[in-house]
Design a protein around this motif. Structure first.
Motif, mmCIF file in Angstrom:
data_model
loop_
_atom_site.group_PDB
_atom_site.id
_atom_site.type_symbol
_atom_site.label_atom_id
_atom_site.label_comp_id
_atom_site.label_asym_id
_atom_site.label_seq_id
_atom_site.Cartn_x
_atom_site.Cartn_y
_atom_site.Cartn_z
ATOM 1 N N ALA A 131 63.161 -34.536 86.056
ATOM 2 C CA ALA A 131 62.865 -35.214 84.791
ATOM 3 C C ALA A 131 63.871 -36.326 84.505
ATOM 4 O O ALA A 131 63.522 -37.348 83.892
ATOM 5 C CB ALA A 131 62.847 -34.192 83.649
ATOM 6 N N GLU A 167 57.362 -34.415 82.374
ATOM 7 C CA GLU A 167 57.784 -33.400 81.402
ATOM 8 C C GLU A 167 58.302 -32.149 82.120
ATOM 9 O O GLU A 167 57.663 -31.642 83.046
ATOM 10 C CB GLU A 167 56.588 -33.033 80.514
ATOM 11 C CG GLU A 167 56.930 -32.106 79.376
ATOM 12 C CD GLU A 167 55.687 -31.717 78.587
ATOM 13 O OE1 GLU A 167 55.820 -31.428 77.398
ATOM 14 O OE2 GLU A 167 54.584 -31.698 79.173
ATOM 15 N N TYR A 193 58.477 -29.126 81.056
ATOM 16 C CA TYR A 193 57.585 -27.989 80.855
ATOM 17 C C TYR A 193 56.456 -28.014 81.887
ATOM 18 O O TYR A 193 56.095 -26.974 82.447
ATOM 19 C CB TYR A 193 57.015 -28.024 79.431
ATOM 20 C CG TYR A 193 56.234 -26.789 79.044
ATOM 21 C CD1 TYR A 193 56.860 -25.736 78.386
ATOM 22 C CD2 TYR A 193 54.877 -26.659 79.329
ATOM 23 C CE1 TYR A 193 56.158 -24.599 78.020
ATOM 24 C CE2 TYR A 193 54.170 -25.529 78.977
ATOM 25 C CZ TYR A 193 54.814 -24.508 78.323
ATOM 26 O OH TYR A 193 54.119 -23.370 77.970
ATOM 27 N N TRP A 194 55.912 -29.193 82.149
ATOM 28 C CA TRP A 194 54.834 -29.313 83.146
ATOM 29 C C TRP A 194 55.348 -28.945 84.537
ATOM 30 O O TRP A 194 54.661 -28.273 85.303
ATOM 31 C CB TRP A 194 54.284 -30.737 83.138
ATOM 32 C CG TRP A 194 53.267 -30.982 84.209
ATOM 33 C CD1 TRP A 194 51.952 -30.586 84.204
ATOM 34 C CD2 TRP A 194 53.476 -31.644 85.460
ATOM 35 N NE1 TRP A 194 51.334 -30.967 85.373
ATOM 36 C CE2 TRP A 194 52.241 -31.626 86.162
ATOM 37 C CE3 TRP A 194 54.570 -32.263 86.048
ATOM 38 C CZ2 TRP A 194 52.086 -32.194 87.428
ATOM 39 C CZ3 TRP A 194 54.426 -32.833 87.303
ATOM 40 C CH2 TRP A 194 53.194 -32.797 87.974
ATOM 41 N N HIS A 224 50.899 -29.060 80.373
ATOM 42 C CA HIS A 224 51.688 -29.768 79.377
ATOM 43 C C HIS A 224 51.941 -28.869 78.170
ATOM 44 O O HIS A 224 51.159 -27.987 77.835
ATOM 45 C CB HIS A 224 51.001 -31.065 78.971
ATOM 46 C CG HIS A 224 50.957 -32.063 80.099
ATOM 47 N ND1 HIS A 224 52.075 -32.738 80.523
ATOM 48 C CD2 HIS A 224 49.950 -32.459 80.920
ATOM 49 C CE1 HIS A 224 51.756 -33.520 81.543
ATOM 50 N NE2 HIS A 224 50.467 -33.371 81.804
ATOM 51 N N SER A 225 53.063 -29.132 77.520
ATOM 52 C CA SER A 225 53.562 -28.199 76.501
ATOM 53 C C SER A 225 52.774 -28.230 75.206
ATOM 54 O O SER A 225 52.613 -27.213 74.550
ATOM 55 C CB SER A 225 55.029 -28.515 76.195
ATOM 56 O OG SER A 225 55.154 -29.813 75.619
#
Length: 205
Positions: free
Chosen positions: A58, A65, A67-68, A74-75
């Protein structure tokens, strides 16, 4: 119809394709790794993407992202999952190993949390039970919060204790507020190889 969740390697391959990166070694160099072995292991399906690796990716590709990278989706405002380690949690976190699990909690939106670990000590501090989950933030020695609990590593030994300094000697005092743990341990600053501030405790039943 829900979207297919990409495998860890498919996520990395997607980033490589979008940024015209041809090889895992080239990708590793781009994100600051000296060797491409970690990326090759993910390609072979032997490893997932660790929290530390996600942070490196990142940082190199701001449009991606974290989180991804970790979850494959995706978050949409969800808090970033915290890596949970068992056993040699400190060593595994420092090496960037793939965690045993993840903890998702809104606490991380309040204060930074680097990783989570399962406490294996019998009530090292009053009220912190064995098998509780400790949420910890990696801090520099100069940023330790005196009078508050920290996970401290010295010469390969890791303990959860309160920490204070001795102005007369320049040493640190490690102690517990649990009467069962008697005595105060005195350590020199250079003895401390890593320190993690205790942010939150999750009690398991």
């Amino acid at each position: 119809m829900s979207r297919k969740i990409l495998t860890p390697w498919e996520r990395i391959a997607k980033i490589m394709y979008e940024n015209q990166i041809d090889t895992p070694s080239e990708f590793a160099k781009k994100i600051g790794l000296t060797r491409g072995e970690t990326i090759f292991q993910i390609k072979r399906g032997n490893h997932g993407i660790s929290r530390r690796l996600a942070e490196k990716i990142a940082a190199a590709f701001p449009e991606v992202e974290e989180y991804w990278l970790l979850q494959g989706k995706h978050s949409e405002g969800a808090p970033l999952p915290i890596p949970l380690y068992r056993g040699d949690a400190v060593g595994r976190f420092r090496r960037g190993d793939v965690p045993d699990n993840y903890v998702v909690t809104p606490y991380e939106s309040l204060r930074p949390v680097s990783f989570a670990m399962v406490n294996q000590e019998a009530e090292p501090l009053r009220g912190i039970l064995e098998h509780s989950v400790l949420l910890l933030e990696s801090v520099e020695r100069e940023r330790m919060e005196l009078g508050r609990p920290h996970l401290v590593e010295t010469a390969g030994r890791v303990v959860l204790r309160y920490i204070d300094d001795d102005y007369r000697t320049g040493h640190y005092r490690l102690y517990s507020n649990n009467p069962a743990w008697k005595g105060v341990r005195i350590v020199e600053p250079m003895e401390i190889t890593a320190v993690y501030a205790l942010r939150y405790v999750l009690t398991t039943f």
